[in-house]
Design an enzyme around this catalytic site. Structure first.
Site, PDB file in Angstrom:
ATOM      1  CB  SER A 132      -0.909   0.020   1.234  1.00 53.62           C
ATOM      2  OG  SER A 132      -1.667   1.218   1.287  1.00 53.62           O
ATOM      3  CE1 TYR A 146      -4.424  -2.275   4.605  1.00 53.28           C
ATOM      4  CE2 TYR A 146      -3.511  -0.080   4.235  1.00 53.28           C
ATOM      5  CZ  TYR A 146      -3.990  -1.274   3.745  1.00 53.28           C
ATOM      6  OH  TYR A 146      -4.048  -1.487   2.390  1.00 53.28           O
TER       7      TYR A 146
END
Length: 248
Positions: free
Chosen positions: A139, A153
């Site tokens: 990401s 995350y």
């Protein structure tokens, strides 16, 4: 016709194939003539994906990335792969002051430990051809930008990038390449929660240079590039697919 981007005839393993980027990757790979081996813990969703694949010879396995005991059938009966697309992942939103060890364990088990250790197990079981390609879906969060309430995350995806870079060096003698894609905000079920309205999503999309979120297909095509021979000299790096957002 000369086409180094082709994956026709390759056997590609895709995790998270029941939905989102994993589903889009599995479908696109099959359309391009690859044999797809899909895996997910969501049996119904995985079955739906497999029913949409063009061509023959595809297989599916029900696995839980957080539970190594569920990998036995895959490690024993799967064919040898030309490429591995680690697409499975989960999101987590919670301000740092409220996070706890349980959240870290849950997110890291799916986003980091699961894909890394499963990939290791597949290689040890000789389920990846010499010269194969491994792709992790990381990401931009934690690697290029941050968002409030996204610390766990972001940490899991940052760890994945660090691991993949080192894997690229360790696996280079086997001619195995390892890369990541760094997606920007992508229109998958992960962003469509009960607390988010369509109006708010549309407003956020306006902040992107291309005035839209990415689609699962946008990410799938980047993954396929890294699986193909067109990227045969690409390893240990990250492909940013974010519509220019991180350039603002």
């Amino acid at each position: 016709m000369f086409n180094p981007f082709s994956i026709e005839g390759k056997t590609i393993f895709v995790t998270g194939a029941a939905s989102g980027m994993g589903k889009a990757t599995a479908i696109a790979c099959a359309k391009m003539g690859a044999i797809v081996v899909g895996a997910d813990f969501n049996a119904e969703g995985l079955s739906e994906t497999m029913s949409q694949l063009e061509g023959n010879g595809h297989q599916s396995f029900i696995i839980n990335l957080a539970d190594e005991s569920t990998w036995t059938d895959l490690l024993t009966n799967a064919p040898v792969f030309d490429g591995i697309a680690n697409c499975a992942g989960i999101a987590n939103m919670n301000p740092f002051m409220f996070v706890n060890r349980e959240e870290f364990d849950k997110v890291f088990n799916i986003n980091f430990f699961g894909p890394v250790l499963l990939t290791k197990s597949l290689i040890k079981a000789k389920k990846l051809h010499k010269g194969g390609s491994i792709v992790f879906v990381a990401s931009q969060d934690g690697n290029l930008i941050v968002h409030a309430g996204n610390s766990v995350y972001s940490a899991s995806k940052s760890a994945l990038v660090g691991m993949s870079r080192n894997m690229a060096i360790d696996l280079a003698p086997k001619k195995i390449r390892v890369n990541c894609i760094l997606p920007g905000t992508t229109d998958t079920p992960l962003i469509r929660t009960e607390n988010v309205t369509e109006e708010s999503l549309a407003e956020v999309a306006k902040s992107f240079p291309l005035k839209r979120f990415g689609t699962p297909e946008d990410m799938a095509y980047g993954i396929i590039y890294l699986l193909s021979d067109a990227s045969s000299f690409v390893t240990g790096t990250e492909l940013v697919i974010d519509g220019g957002y991180t350039k603002l």
